[in-house]
Design a protein around this motif. Structure first.
Motif, PDB file in Angstrom:
ATOM      1  N   GLU A  37       0.912  -1.230   0.160  1.00 54.95           N
ATOM      2  CA  GLU A  37      -0.065   0.002  -0.081  1.00 54.95           C
ATOM      3  C   GLU A  37       0.654   1.415   0.033  1.00 54.95           C
ATOM      4  OE1 GLU A  37      -2.811  -0.287   3.182  1.00 54.95           O
ATOM      5  OE2 GLU A  37      -3.757  -1.884   2.394  1.00 54.95           O
ATOM      6  N   ASP A  38       2.152   1.331   0.564  1.00 53.37           N
ATOM      7  CA  ASP A  38       3.010   2.316   0.526  1.00 53.37           C
ATOM      8  C   ASP A  38       3.789   2.445  -0.738  1.00 53.37           C
ATOM      9  OD1 ASP A  38       2.209   2.716   3.166  1.00 53.37           O
ATOM     10  OD2 ASP A  38       3.724   1.415   4.104  1.00 53.37           O
ATOM     11  N   GLU A  39       3.696   1.552  -1.771  1.00 51.27           N
ATOM     12  CA  GLU A  39       4.518   1.666  -2.877  1.00 51.27           C
ATOM     13  C   GLU A  39       3.807   1.593  -4.047  1.00 51.27           C
ATOM     14  OE1 GLU A  39       8.699  -0.033  -0.964  1.00 51.27           O
ATOM     15  OE2 GLU A  39       7.403  -1.187  -2.087  1.00 51.27           O
ATOM     16  N   VAL A  40       2.305   1.709  -4.077  1.00 49.38           N
ATOM     17  CA  VAL A  40       1.543   1.533  -5.101  1.00 49.38           C
ATOM     18  C   VAL A  40       1.840   2.205  -6.451  1.00 49.38           C
ATOM     19  CG1 VAL A  40      -0.967   1.806  -6.013  1.00 49.38           C
ATOM     20  CG2 VAL A  40      -0.458   1.193  -3.738  1.00 49.38           C
ATOM     21  N   GLU A  41       2.231   3.422  -6.195  1.00 46.45           N
ATOM     22  CA  GLU A  41       2.485   4.012  -7.470  1.00 46.45           C
ATOM     23  C   GLU A  41       4.034   3.424  -8.199  1.00 46.45           C
ATOM     24  OE1 GLU A  41       0.833   6.245  -9.524  1.00 46.45           O
ATOM     25  OE2 GLU A  41      -0.858   5.986  -8.058  1.00 46.45           O
ATOM     26  N   LEU A  42       5.022   3.229  -7.136  1.00 48.92           N
ATOM     27  CA  LEU A  42       6.307   3.008  -7.670  1.00 48.92           C
ATOM     28  C   LEU A  42       5.965   1.340  -8.295  1.00 48.92           C
ATOM     29  CD1 LEU A  42       9.041   3.014  -7.955  1.00 48.92           C
ATOM     30  CD2 LEU A  42       9.595   2.209  -5.688  1.00 48.92           C
ATOM     31  N   ASP A  43       5.098   0.665  -7.565  1.00 51.40           N
ATOM     32  CA  ASP A  43       5.013  -0.618  -8.156  1.00 51.40           C
ATOM     33  C   ASP A  43       4.194  -0.660  -9.638  1.00 51.40           C
ATOM     34  OD1 ASP A  43       6.045  -1.934  -5.811  1.00 51.40           O
ATOM     35  OD2 ASP A  43       4.105  -2.422  -4.904  1.00 51.40           O
ATOM     36  N   MET A  44       3.350   0.241  -9.654  1.00 47.36           N
ATOM     37  CA  MET A  44       2.602   0.184 -10.941  1.00 47.36           C
ATOM     38  C   MET A  44       3.553   0.772 -11.995  1.00 47.36           C
ATOM     39  SD  MET A  44      -0.687   2.325 -11.828  1.00 47.36           S
ATOM     40  CE  MET A  44      -1.720   1.448 -10.820  1.00 47.36           C
ATOM     41  N   GLN A  45       4.494   1.652 -11.668  1.00 41.18           N
ATOM     42  CA  GLN A  45       5.514   2.315 -12.783  1.00 41.18           C
ATOM     43  C   GLN A  45       6.408   0.880 -13.103  1.00 41.18           C
ATOM     44  OE1 GLN A  45       7.312   5.617 -11.072  1.00 41.18           O
ATOM     45  NE2 GLN A  45       5.432   6.786 -11.133  1.00 41.18           N
ATOM     46  N   LEU A  46       6.916   0.372 -12.092  1.00 41.01           N
ATOM     47  CA  LEU A  46       7.721  -0.979 -12.312  1.00 41.01           C
ATOM     48  C   LEU A  46       6.971  -1.984 -13.083  1.00 41.01           C
ATOM     49  CD1 LEU A  46       9.480  -1.151  -8.767  1.00 41.01           C
ATOM     50  CD2 LEU A  46      10.442  -0.145 -10.881  1.00 41.01           C
ATOM     51  N   SER A  47       5.798  -2.131 -12.724  1.00 39.83           N
ATOM     52  CA  SER A  47       5.109  -3.355 -13.412  1.00 39.83           C
ATOM     53  C   SER A  47       4.853  -3.008 -14.889  1.00 39.83           C
ATOM     54  CB  SER A  47       3.682  -3.434 -12.591  1.00 39.83           C
ATOM     55  OG  SER A  47       2.855  -4.609 -13.195  1.00 39.83           O
ATOM     56  N   ARG A  48       4.306  -1.773 -15.000  1.00 42.55           N
ATOM     57  CA  ARG A  48       4.053  -1.580 -16.228  1.00 42.55           C
ATOM     58  C   ARG A  48       5.211  -1.518 -17.341  1.00 42.55           C
ATOM     59  NH1 ARG A  48      -0.835   2.950 -16.134  1.00 42.55           N
ATOM     60  NH2 ARG A  48      -2.373   1.476 -15.448  1.00 42.55           N
ATOM     61  N   SER A  49       6.307  -0.902 -16.611  1.00 47.77           N
ATOM     62  CA  SER A  49       7.765  -1.129 -17.401  1.00 47.77           C
ATOM     63  C   SER A  49       8.068  -2.577 -17.748  1.00 47.77           C
ATOM     64  CB  SER A  49       8.675  -0.513 -16.625  1.00 47.77           C
ATOM     65  OG  SER A  49      10.013  -0.706 -17.092  1.00 47.77           O
ATOM     66  N   GLN A  50       7.852  -3.314 -16.671  1.00 46.17           N
ATOM     67  CA  GLN A  50       8.216  -4.826 -16.902  1.00 46.17           C
ATOM     68  C   GLN A  50       7.105  -5.452 -18.000  1.00 46.17           C
ATOM     69  OE1 GLN A  50       7.853  -7.177 -13.335  1.00 46.17           O
ATOM     70  NE2 GLN A  50       8.639  -8.795 -14.394  1.00 46.17           N
ATOM     71  N   ILE A  51       5.934  -4.925 -18.009  1.00 48.29           N
ATOM     72  CA  ILE A  51       4.864  -5.619 -18.874  1.00 48.29           C
ATOM     73  C   ILE A  51       5.449  -5.161 -20.408  1.00 48.29           C
ATOM     74  CG2 ILE A  51       2.529  -5.048 -19.837  1.00 48.29           C
ATOM     75  CD1 ILE A  51       1.654  -4.605 -16.848  1.00 48.29           C
ATOM     76  N   LEU A  52       5.736  -3.965 -20.602  1.00 51.21           N
ATOM     77  CA  LEU A  52       6.119  -3.833 -21.958  1.00 51.21           C
ATOM     78  C   LEU A  52       7.589  -4.295 -22.274  1.00 51.21           C
ATOM     79  CD1 LEU A  52       5.428   0.181 -21.678  1.00 51.21           C
ATOM     80  CD2 LEU A  52       4.172  -1.257 -22.851  1.00 51.21           C
ATOM     81  N   SER A  53       8.333  -4.438 -21.486  1.00 55.74           N
ATOM     82  CA  SER A  53       9.661  -5.248 -21.801  1.00 55.74           C
ATOM     83  C   SER A  53       9.294  -6.717 -22.110  1.00 55.74           C
ATOM     84  CB  SER A  53      10.357  -5.058 -20.719  1.00 55.74           C
ATOM     85  OG  SER A  53      10.347  -5.741 -19.701  1.00 55.74           O
ATOM     86  N   GLU A  54       8.317  -7.379 -21.432  1.00 56.58           N
ATOM     87  CA  GLU A  54       7.907  -8.655 -21.652  1.00 56.58           C
ATOM     88  C   GLU A  54       7.188  -8.860 -23.035  1.00 56.58           C
ATOM     89  OE1 GLU A  54       6.252 -10.000 -18.195  1.00 56.58           O
ATOM     90  OE2 GLU A  54       8.143 -10.030 -17.035  1.00 56.58           O
ATOM     91  N   ILE A  55       6.555  -7.871 -23.879  1.00 48.05           N
ATOM     92  CA  ILE A  55       5.806  -7.988 -24.812  1.00 48.05           C
ATOM     93  C   ILE A  55       6.584  -8.005 -26.147  1.00 48.05           C
ATOM     94  CG2 ILE A  55       3.923  -7.384 -26.215  1.00 48.05           C
ATOM     95  CD1 ILE A  55       2.684  -6.171 -23.492  1.00 48.05           C
ATOM     96  N   GLN A  56       6.698  -9.109 -26.894  1.00 47.58           N
ATOM     97  CA  GLN A  56       7.326  -9.170 -28.149  1.00 47.58           C
ATOM     98  C   GLN A  56       6.344  -8.965 -29.334  1.00 47.58           C
ATOM     99  OE1 GLN A  56      10.150 -12.321 -28.630  1.00 47.58           O
ATOM    100  NE2 GLN A  56      11.455 -11.429 -26.968  1.00 47.58           N
ATOM    101  N   VAL A  57       6.502  -7.971 -30.053  1.00 51.99           N
ATOM    102  CA  VAL A  57       5.402  -7.812 -31.084  1.00 51.99           C
ATOM    103  C   VAL A  57       5.847  -8.445 -32.470  1.00 51.99           C
ATOM    104  CG1 VAL A  57       4.144  -6.217 -32.561  1.00 51.99           C
ATOM    105  CG2 VAL A  57       4.555  -5.489 -30.013  1.00 51.99           C
ATOM    106  N   GLU A  58       5.215  -9.501 -32.620  1.00 50.97           N
ATOM    107  CA  GLU A  58       5.738 -10.139 -34.096  1.00 50.97           C
ATOM    108  C   GLU A  58       4.379 -10.340 -34.958  1.00 50.97           C
ATOM    109  OE1 GLU A  58       6.878 -13.893 -32.379  1.00 50.97           O
ATOM    110  OE2 GLU A  58       8.860 -13.277 -31.670  1.00 50.97           O
ATOM    111  N   ARG A  59       4.909 -10.355 -36.084  1.00 51.45           N
ATOM    112  CA  ARG A  59       3.983 -10.576 -37.036  1.00 51.45           C
ATOM    113  C   ARG A  59       4.324 -11.948 -38.135  1.00 51.45           C
ATOM    114  NH1 ARG A  59       0.835  -5.903 -37.697  1.00 51.45           N
ATOM    115  NH2 ARG A  59       1.733  -4.018 -36.667  1.00 51.45           N
ATOM    116  N   GLY A  60       3.116 -12.247 -38.642  1.00 47.68           N
ATOM    117  CA  GLY A  60       3.203 -13.600 -39.512  1.00 47.68           C
ATOM    118  C   GLY A  60       3.560 -13.372 -40.923  1.00 47.68           C
ATOM    119  N   PRO A  61       3.645 -14.159 -41.923  1.00 49.13           N
ATOM    120  CA  PRO A  61       3.856 -13.926 -43.231  1.00 49.13           C
ATOM    121  C   PRO A  61       2.783 -12.991 -43.796  1.00 49.13           C
ATOM    122  CG  PRO A  61       4.277 -16.349 -42.814  1.00 49.13           C
ATOM    123  CD  PRO A  61       3.745 -15.634 -41.487  1.00 49.13           C
ATOM    124  N   ASP A  62       1.595 -13.224 -43.192  1.00 51.23           N
ATOM    125  CA  ASP A  62       0.329 -12.348 -44.011  1.00 51.23           C
ATOM    126  C   ASP A  62       0.432 -10.914 -43.203  1.00 51.23           C
ATOM    127  OD1 ASP A  62      -0.328 -13.073 -41.428  1.00 51.23           O
ATOM    128  OD2 ASP A  62      -2.290 -13.888 -41.538  1.00 51.23           O
TER     129      ASP A  62
END
Length: 292
Positions: A37-62
């Motif tokens: 509860e004392d670190e909600v904003e920091l946790d959210m920032q870290l979490s969202r940064s981690q979310i973005l880093s873990e997503i690899q955008v890939e496209r198929g042949p189409d």
């Protein structure tokens, strides 16, 4: 957010569905870490940064986004919105439990559905924007895969409500709570209050779609009133004592609970089993405790 709008009824109905129906189908566990509860904003920032880093955008042949990419985006949207979702659920519980009539109860549910829709839309828009993707492309790609019969994405979509519920941290003590007694009490509640619960249909815009979620929400409130635990606490009891669902009496009670729920929501035909769609996978959870 075309996809969210088209499928919001499944998302909203499922969001109110917790232990009773889900346990019959397969029991799901929580998988989100409880933020300090004392670190909600920091946790959210870290979490969202981690979310973005873990997503690899890939496209198929189409040129379309691949199925693994869509899956990671689904997970990212849930993670992105979990903080706001928890606040929304807390507000919904307070509003519906203070309602003085069935009409007010249904109105509170409708407001929750609308809020949830907006929450998911915003989370989708923000996340995709960070990844330089357009919501329109995401929606059309998902629709295309599902029209083609991709069962994997359909399954993920049906599990979205359970994953949203997984973001809610446990706050109540479930020490000494017997899961068997909870299920037994739920069965009796449905038997004794069926007619009253079916009265909720009078205030629904589309009863066959809305009543299952409303009945399950009433069950949740009954459990809270009698045992002082929420749906996330009940799920935690199972997580910390998975052997209890192997008990023959518990299994019998869960089957009976499913039957009684189906009887309750089956008003005017076409509603049997409406709240039992989808199964769940095992996930790590934020709540620790013991069952008795």
């Amino acid at each position: 957010m075309e996809f969210i709008q088209k499928h919001k009824k499944q998302i909203a109905i499922g969001a109110g569905v917790v232990a009773a129906a889900g346990l019959v189908a397969g029991v799901w566990y929580f998988f989100f870490k409880k933020p300090s509860e004392d670190e909600v904003e920091l946790d959210m920032q870290l979490s969202r940064s981690q979310i973005l880093s873990e997503i690899q955008v890939e496209r198929g042949p189409d040129g379309r986004l691949t199925v693994p990419t869509i899956k990671s985006l689904y997970h990212g949207i849930v993670e992105w919105s979990k903080g706001e979702y928890t606040k929304t659920v807390y507000a919904f519980r307070k509003a519906r439990r203070s309602s003085s009539s069935n009409k007010e109860f249904v109105e509170a549910n409708n407001k929750f559905q609308e809020t949830l829709e907006g929450l998911l839309e915003n989370a989708q828009k923000e996340l995709l924007s960070k990844l330089s993707l357009e919501s329109e492309e995401f929606d059309k790609t998902v629709e295309g895969y599902m029209r083609a019969g991709n069962q994997e994405l359909f399954f993920i979509h049906m599990q979205l409500p359970h994953k949203m519920n997984a973001s809610i941290p446990c706050k109540n003590s479930h020490e000494g709570i017997s899961f068997k007694e909870v299920v037994k009490a739920q069965v009796e509640y449905l038997k004794n209050n069926r007619a009253e619960l079916q009265e909720l249909a009078k205030f629904c815009r589309v009863p066959q779609e809305e009543l299952p979620g409303l009945v399950q929400t009433k069950l949740n409130d009954f459990v809270y009133e009698k045992f002082k635990i929420e749906e996330e606490d009940l799920a935690a009891i199972i997580k910390n004592g998975p052997e209890i669902i192997k008990d023959k009496e518990v299994q019998r009670l869960m089957v009976e609970l499913q039957k009684e729920t189906s009887k309750t929501v089956h008003v005017g035909g076409g509603m049997g089993g409406g709240m039992f769609g989808g199964h769940a996978h095992d996930h790590e959870g934020p709540c620790e405790g013991h069952h008795h």
